[in-house]
Design a protein around this motif. Structure first.
Motif, PDB file in Angstrom:
ATOM      1  N   GLU A 166       0.781  -1.211  -0.014  1.00 26.08           N
ATOM      2  CA  GLU A 166       0.048   0.070  -0.010  1.00 26.08           C
ATOM      3  C   GLU A 166       0.832   1.326  -0.182  1.00 26.08           C
ATOM      4  O   GLU A 166       0.313   2.262  -0.623  1.00 26.08           O
ATOM      5  CB  GLU A 166      -0.928   0.095   1.155  1.00 26.08           C
ATOM      6  CG  GLU A 166      -0.157   0.039   2.614  1.00 26.08           C
ATOM      7  CD  GLU A 166       0.128  -1.380   2.989  1.00 26.08           C
ATOM      8  OE1 GLU A 166       0.315  -1.298   4.353  1.00 26.08           O
ATOM      9  OE2 GLU A 166       0.226  -2.154   2.360  1.00 26.08           O
ATOM     10  N   VAL A 167       1.955   1.286   0.880  1.00 31.46           N
ATOM     11  CA  VAL A 167       3.157   2.383   0.444  1.00 31.46           C
ATOM     12  C   VAL A 167       3.362   2.636  -0.801  1.00 31.46           C
ATOM     13  O   VAL A 167       3.713   3.626  -1.365  1.00 31.46           O
ATOM     14  CB  VAL A 167       4.122   2.335   1.608  1.00 31.46           C
ATOM     15  CG1 VAL A 167       5.098   3.495   1.441  1.00 31.46           C
ATOM     16  CG2 VAL A 167       3.377   2.149   2.901  1.00 31.46           C
ATOM     17  N   ARG A 168       3.894   1.512  -1.184  1.00 32.19           N
ATOM     18  CA  ARG A 168       4.534   1.509  -2.752  1.00 32.19           C
ATOM     19  C   ARG A 168       3.578   2.039  -3.668  1.00 32.19           C
ATOM     20  O   ARG A 168       3.660   2.877  -4.843  1.00 32.19           O
ATOM     21  CB  ARG A 168       4.822   0.094  -2.931  1.00 32.19           C
ATOM     22  CG  ARG A 168       5.533  -0.112  -4.440  1.00 32.19           C
ATOM     23  CD  ARG A 168       5.821  -1.294  -4.765  1.00 32.19           C
ATOM     24  NE  ARG A 168       6.635  -1.360  -6.165  1.00 32.19           N
ATOM     25  CZ  ARG A 168       7.350  -2.331  -6.440  1.00 32.19           C
ATOM     26  NH1 ARG A 168       7.952  -3.183  -5.767  1.00 32.19           N
ATOM     27  NH2 ARG A 168       7.962  -2.156  -7.684  1.00 32.19           N
ATOM     28  N   ALA A 169       2.270   1.641  -3.513  1.00 29.38           N
ATOM     29  CA  ALA A 169       0.935   2.020  -4.498  1.00 29.38           C
ATOM     30  C   ALA A 169       0.829   3.586  -4.301  1.00 29.38           C
ATOM     31  O   ALA A 169       0.296   4.269  -5.434  1.00 29.38           O
ATOM     32  CB  ALA A 169      -0.252   1.275  -4.317  1.00 29.38           C
ATOM     33  N   LYS A 170       1.065   4.178  -3.241  1.00 24.41           N
ATOM     34  CA  LYS A 170       0.975   5.789  -3.087  1.00 24.41           C
ATOM     35  C   LYS A 170       1.960   6.467  -3.705  1.00 24.41           C
ATOM     36  O   LYS A 170       1.731   7.814  -4.044  1.00 24.41           O
ATOM     37  CB  LYS A 170       0.705   5.933  -1.548  1.00 24.41           C
ATOM     38  CG  LYS A 170      -0.545   5.708  -0.705  1.00 24.41           C
ATOM     39  CD  LYS A 170      -0.274   5.748   0.601  1.00 24.41           C
ATOM     40  CE  LYS A 170      -0.070   7.087   1.273  1.00 24.41           C
ATOM     41  NZ  LYS A 170      -0.063   7.408   2.685  1.00 24.41           N
ATOM     42  N   GLN A 171       3.217   5.889  -4.130  1.00 20.58           N
ATOM     43  CA  GLN A 171       4.190   6.922  -4.746  1.00 20.58           C
ATOM     44  C   GLN A 171       3.975   7.083  -6.250  1.00 20.58           C
ATOM     45  O   GLN A 171       3.645   5.975  -6.876  1.00 20.58           O
ATOM     46  CB  GLN A 171       5.619   6.060  -4.526  1.00 20.58           C
ATOM     47  CG  GLN A 171       5.952   5.554  -3.167  1.00 20.58           C
ATOM     48  CD  GLN A 171       5.877   6.433  -2.275  1.00 20.58           C
ATOM     49  OE1 GLN A 171       6.568   7.706  -2.288  1.00 20.58           O
ATOM     50  NE2 GLN A 171       5.152   6.456  -1.126  1.00 20.58           N
TER      51      GLN A 171
END
Length: 291
Positions: A166-171
């Motif tokens: 989910e953190v990766r998807a926010k970038q």
């Protein structure tokens, strides 16, 4: 042995040493006897620092040349210097600050936490040299991560970036962000003298993320202090742009502060509204520190 003549810097060093020596209470160090002047005697400081009384006397008199870093460290300990005084001692004696000493203390002073909290629409965090987030404000909790909902060992920025989908998807551009973060992390741990201490984290990340392992092998270096723009795809706010700046924490060379400033006034207002209304986990442990 040749003895150099005094210079303005060596005289300043001598004056500083004398001023710190004369403020100390001999009785508290186990020294007794009648004294004509306050504070410790020169030979007592030399004894505590485990250096020659003659050498210490020369330092106070501005003679004998520049002392070594190890001698200054022993004198700083003997005179019970504060962090700021120790730094000043090195500037006078060697013309440079002392090397950073890492302190594994994962908290901040309440004044610093209050500063973070005074930024209602700018996410702000404080991290240690191995990139554990140890303090943050409400804006950071709603825009980046609610760090208070995580255990202390789960607040590492690299673990977020390489271990949470989910953190990766926010970038906006994960590959570029990851490359920069790994290079800046490498520079930080080297600057703090923590390459070996960071080894366990590096091994962990390399085992779970081939992408981290590949970036680590590239040996690139980056500087967070240069600042830049962070683009995120937030689940509530949508696409947002934040200009980030990195700052040193005075008196805590082991810590770094990053502040993210919204580039759009509307986004800034929406971040504040979201932060004001959000139900968050308990704030950083820094709030419990003594004043």
């Amino acid at each position: 042995m040749s003895v150099t003549t005094s210079s303005p810097s060596s005289t300043s060093l001598g004056d500083f040493l004398k001023s710190r020596r004369t403020r100390l209470d001999p009785a508290s160090f186990g020294f007794s006897g009648r004294r004509r002047t306050p504070g410790l005697r020169r030979e007592e400081v030399a004894q505590r620092a485990n250096i020659s009384p003659t050498w210490y006397t020369w330092l106070e008199q501005g003679r004998g040349g520049a002392p070594s870093a190890s001698v200054l460290e022993r004198i700083a300990g003997a005179l019970m210097l504060t962090h700021t005084e120790r730094e000043h001692l090195f500037m006078l004696g060697l013309g440079r600050p002392p090397e950073v000493r890492y302190r594994a203390v994962n908290d901040v002073h309440p004044r610093l936490q209050r500063f973070l909290d005074s930024l209602p629409s700018s996410p702000a965090i404080i991290k240690n040299p191995v990139w554990d987030v140890i303090a943050w404000n409400r804006a950071a909790a709603v825009v980046l991560t609610d760090y208070g909902a995580l255990p202390p060992d789960g607040r590492n920025i690299l673990r977020f970036l390489f271990g949470h989908a989910e953190v990766r998807a926010k970038q906006h551009d994960w590959e570029s962000v990851a490359r920069f973060v790994v290079g800046a992390f490498r520079a930080d741990v080297a600057r703090a003298g923590l390459v070996s201490e960071a080894g366990e984290l590096v091994e962990e990340l390399s085992s779970v993320s081939p992408e981290f392992a590949a970036l680590w092998r590239e040996n690139d270096l980056h500087n967070h202090a240069d600042g830049g723009v962070k683009r995120l795809q937030h689940p509530v706010l949508g696409a947002i742009e934040l200009e980030y700046s990195a700052f040193a924490v005075d008196g805590r060379p082991d810590l770094g502060m990053i502040v993210y400033t919204p580039l759009d006034d509307d986004i800034a207002a929406r971040i504040k509204t979201l932060a004001d209304s959000a139900t968050l986990a308990a704030p950083a442990a820094a709030a419990a520190m003594p004043e």
